[in-house]
Design a protein around this motif. Structure first.
Motif, PDB file in Angstrom:
ATOM      1  N   VAL A   1       0.666  -1.209   0.067  1.00 27.72           N
ATOM      2  CA  VAL A   1       0.118   0.091   0.112  1.00 27.72           C
ATOM      3  C   VAL A   1       1.023   1.241   0.010  1.00 27.72           C
ATOM      4  O   VAL A   1       0.832   2.237  -0.632  1.00 27.72           O
ATOM      5  CB  VAL A   1      -1.177   0.163   1.224  1.00 27.72           C
ATOM      6  CG1 VAL A   1      -1.867   1.233   1.522  1.00 27.72           C
ATOM      7  CG2 VAL A   1      -1.922  -1.247   1.143  1.00 27.72           C
ATOM      8  N   ALA A   2       1.771   1.353   0.776  1.00 27.52           N
ATOM      9  CA  ALA A   2       2.764   2.348   0.850  1.00 27.52           C
ATOM     10  C   ALA A   2       3.542   2.616  -0.411  1.00 27.52           C
ATOM     11  O   ALA A   2       3.459   3.802  -0.907  1.00 27.52           O
ATOM     12  CB  ALA A   2       3.818   2.184   2.118  1.00 27.52           C
ATOM     13  N   GLU A   3       3.868   1.532  -1.010  1.00 32.20           N
ATOM     14  CA  GLU A   3       4.474   1.795  -2.330  1.00 32.20           C
ATOM     15  C   GLU A   3       3.653   2.433  -3.441  1.00 32.20           C
ATOM     16  O   GLU A   3       4.135   3.260  -4.156  1.00 32.20           O
ATOM     17  CB  GLU A   3       4.995   0.356  -2.739  1.00 32.20           C
ATOM     18  CG  GLU A   3       6.075   0.471  -4.252  1.00 32.20           C
ATOM     19  CD  GLU A   3       6.595  -0.736  -4.470  1.00 32.20           C
ATOM     20  OE1 GLU A   3       7.640  -0.786  -5.616  1.00 32.20           O
ATOM     21  OE2 GLU A   3       6.004  -1.811  -3.943  1.00 32.20           O
ATOM     22  N   ALA A   4       2.353   1.918  -3.483  1.00 34.65           N
ATOM     23  CA  ALA A   4       1.520   2.351  -4.404  1.00 34.65           C
ATOM     24  C   ALA A   4       1.192   3.826  -4.203  1.00 34.65           C
ATOM     25  O   ALA A   4       1.083   4.635  -5.213  1.00 34.65           O
ATOM     26  CB  ALA A   4      -0.035   1.371  -4.192  1.00 34.65           C
TER      27      ALA A   4
ATOM     28  N   GLY B   1       2.224   9.457  -5.952  1.00 35.02           N
ATOM     29  CA  GLY B   1       2.714  10.746  -5.549  1.00 35.02           C
ATOM     30  C   GLY B   1       2.195  11.331  -4.180  1.00 35.02           C
ATOM     31  O   GLY B   1       2.064  12.487  -4.064  1.00 35.02           O
ATOM     32  N   LEU B   2       1.710  10.569  -3.350  1.00 37.68           N
ATOM     33  CA  LEU B   2       1.316  10.676  -1.982  1.00 37.68           C
ATOM     34  C   LEU B   2       2.458  10.311  -1.003  1.00 37.68           C
ATOM     35  O   LEU B   2       2.460   9.180  -0.627  1.00 37.68           O
ATOM     36  CB  LEU B   2       0.027  10.150  -1.600  1.00 37.68           C
ATOM     37  CG  LEU B   2      -1.192  10.657  -2.707  1.00 37.68           C
ATOM     38  CD1 LEU B   2      -2.548   9.649  -2.224  1.00 37.68           C
ATOM     39  CD2 LEU B   2      -1.466  12.056  -2.308  1.00 37.68           C
ATOM     40  N   ARG B   3       3.305  11.249  -0.598  1.00 38.26           N
ATOM     41  CA  ARG B   3       4.421  11.196   0.177  1.00 38.26           C
ATOM     42  C   ARG B   3       4.576  12.132   1.258  1.00 38.26           C
ATOM     43  O   ARG B   3       4.296  13.117   1.350  1.00 38.26           O
ATOM     44  CB  ARG B   3       5.698  11.399  -0.820  1.00 38.26           C
ATOM     45  CG  ARG B   3       5.698  10.303  -1.883  1.00 38.26           C
ATOM     46  CD  ARG B   3       7.202  10.509  -2.661  1.00 38.26           C
ATOM     47  NE  ARG B   3       7.238   9.496  -3.801  1.00 38.26           N
ATOM     48  CZ  ARG B   3       7.087   9.767  -5.115  1.00 38.26           C
ATOM     49  NH1 ARG B   3       6.569  10.974  -5.416  1.00 38.26           N
ATOM     50  NH2 ARG B   3       7.189   8.955  -5.958  1.00 38.26           N
ATOM     51  N   PRO B   4       4.878  11.628   2.514  1.00 42.78           N
ATOM     52  CA  PRO B   4       5.020  10.058   2.719  1.00 42.78           C
ATOM     53  C   PRO B   4       3.841   9.333   2.904  1.00 42.78           C
ATOM     54  O   PRO B   4       3.118   9.943   3.506  1.00 42.78           O
ATOM     55  CB  PRO B   4       5.906  10.077   4.012  1.00 42.78           C
ATOM     56  CG  PRO B   4       5.297  11.564   4.778  1.00 42.78           C
ATOM     57  CD  PRO B   4       5.190  12.628   3.463  1.00 42.78           C
TER      58      PRO B   4
ATOM     59  N   ILE C   1      -5.813   6.270  -8.389  1.00 42.32           N
ATOM     60  CA  ILE C   1      -4.582   5.606  -9.126  1.00 42.32           C
ATOM     61  C   ILE C   1      -3.915   4.588  -8.228  1.00 42.32           C
ATOM     62  O   ILE C   1      -3.410   3.502  -8.988  1.00 42.32           O
ATOM     63  CB  ILE C   1      -3.942   6.702  -9.502  1.00 42.32           C
ATOM     64  CG1 ILE C   1      -4.665   7.527 -10.830  1.00 42.32           C
ATOM     65  CG2 ILE C   1      -2.453   6.068 -10.433  1.00 42.32           C
ATOM     66  CD1 ILE C   1      -4.038   8.447 -11.195  1.00 42.32           C
ATOM     67  N   ALA C   2      -3.648   5.004  -7.138  1.00 43.26           N
ATOM     68  CA  ALA C   2      -3.004   4.100  -6.196  1.00 43.26           C
ATOM     69  C   ALA C   2      -3.529   2.760  -5.986  1.00 43.26           C
ATOM     70  O   ALA C   2      -3.048   1.560  -6.143  1.00 43.26           O
ATOM     71  CB  ALA C   2      -2.635   4.515  -4.793  1.00 43.26           C
ATOM     72  N   GLY C   3      -4.789   2.656  -5.964  1.00 42.78           N
ATOM     73  CA  GLY C   3      -5.666   1.324  -5.924  1.00 42.78           C
ATOM     74  C   GLY C   3      -5.636   0.619  -6.867  1.00 42.78           C
ATOM     75  O   GLY C   3      -5.707  -0.724  -6.772  1.00 42.78           O
TER      76      GLY C   3
END
Length: 334
Positions: free
Chosen positions: A132-135, A140-143, A165-167
């Motif tokens: 999940v963190a990598e996605a 572009g959602l960091r951290p 998009i991460a999903g």
């Protein structure tokens, strides 16, 4: 001298037809009426056209969400199968990104749960938290950990679209289908999301089909463009070629209303025809500004425009147009 053959397509539609039953005995609606379309690995293809032209139905059929009446879809050289197990495996490799991030996200689920949902549905084992963190980071959602416990209402529209998009990214797909991915966003963040999609292609080797009515968006993101009208692709080719020297009158009309266009906008008469009653001849002829102005008559093709259908364009990627006038002897590109 030997020439290198182009790589085989990652996703290919061949002779695709999708129909919907008519009401009260009316003829069936031919929403997708003979489409050939290839998408290669690492390529972004824009599918453009007015609302109701069939582009979303085509996209849904490529995802396996709609079963075609005829034709076939292949992925990585293998025909798409429609059993539940086969479709589940396919959707790990081809993911959908919808235009409305607010509607796509459950307001009661945290960002973490929204992104992890795909992993849980597909039974992916391993370190869920790391995936999940990598996605989220790729989107572009960091951290990423800062977003885990937030809810959709606590995010901006651009952040919500990045969560969607991460999903999709969490399953490590090879291709994404993005249906109007920036239509619901403010102009200030549209460029950021488009830049993100381009970066994902570079970083992850992702392919993408971007469905849009906006030719300006296609110009900014796509390698190739396919222009769709009334269930069929009527012009296709490299984006620079099609959008700087459009040959089909429909493409010319779509381009003419962009803010940066030169000359007067082309105002098309009437609405697109009913897909259950596709006209004879060129399917665009009833609204065609070239036919109405007499240019097709002067080129000697007016009768053909009204009576002679055009063949389905090949999906392989060369510059092609389905238009009697554009192909008339003596015209550029003939």
């Amino acid at each position: 001298m030997t020439t290198t053959a182009p790589p085989p397509p990652l996703l290919s539609a061949q002779g695709l037809h999708v129909t919907f039953p008519g009401r009260h005995g009316a003829p069936a609606a031919r929403a997708v009426d003979g489409v050939e379309l290839d998408i290669r690995a690492g390529e972004i293809v824009a599918l453009v056209g007015e609302s109701g032209c069939g582009k979303t139905t085509l996209a849904r059929s490529l995802l396996g969400l709609v079963t075609p009446a005829a034709g076939r879809i292949t992925f990585a050289g293998k025909p798409l199968e429609y059993s539940s197990r086969a479709l589940k495996a396919y959707r790990r490799r081809v993911q959908l990104v919808l235009q409305d991030p607010t509607g796509s996200l459950n307001p009661r689920h945290t960002v973490y749960d929204a992104v992890a949902e795909g992993l849980r549905i597909h039974g992916r084992t391993g370190n869920e938290r790391a995936a999940v963190a990598e996605a989220l980071a790729h989107a572009g959602l960091r951290p990423p950990e800062r977003f885990f416990l937030r809810y959709p209402h606590e995010l901006s529209g651009g952040q919500r679209q990045r969560v969607v998009i991460a999903g999709a990214l969490v399953l490590e797909p090879e291709l994404i289908v993005a249906d109007e991915p920036v239509a619901s966003l403010d102009a200030s963040v549209r460029g950021e999301i488009l830049a993100l999609l381009l970066r994902l292609r570079t970083e992850l080797g992702l392919s993408a089909l971007v469905v849009t009515h906006d030719l300006g968006l296609a110009w900014n993101i796509a390698d190739r463009v396919a222009v769709m009208y009334l269930g069929r692709i009527v012009e296709t080719g490299e984006v620079e070629q099609v959008l700087t020297a459009p040959r089909h009158p429909y493409t010319q009309a779509l381009l003419s209303v962009l803010p940066e266009a030169q000359g007067d906008p082309v105002v098309l008469t009437g609405e697109p025809p009913d897909p259950s009653r596709i006209p004879t001849g060129c399917r665009f002829h009833a609204r065609c500004q070239v036919l109405a102005s007499g240019e097709a008559e002067r080129a000697g093709v007016a009768d053909r425009c009204r009576t002679e259908d055009l063949e389905v364009l090949d999906g392989g990627g060369g510059d092609q147009v389905a238009c009697h006038w554009a192909r008339a002897p003596g015209r550029p590109g003939d």
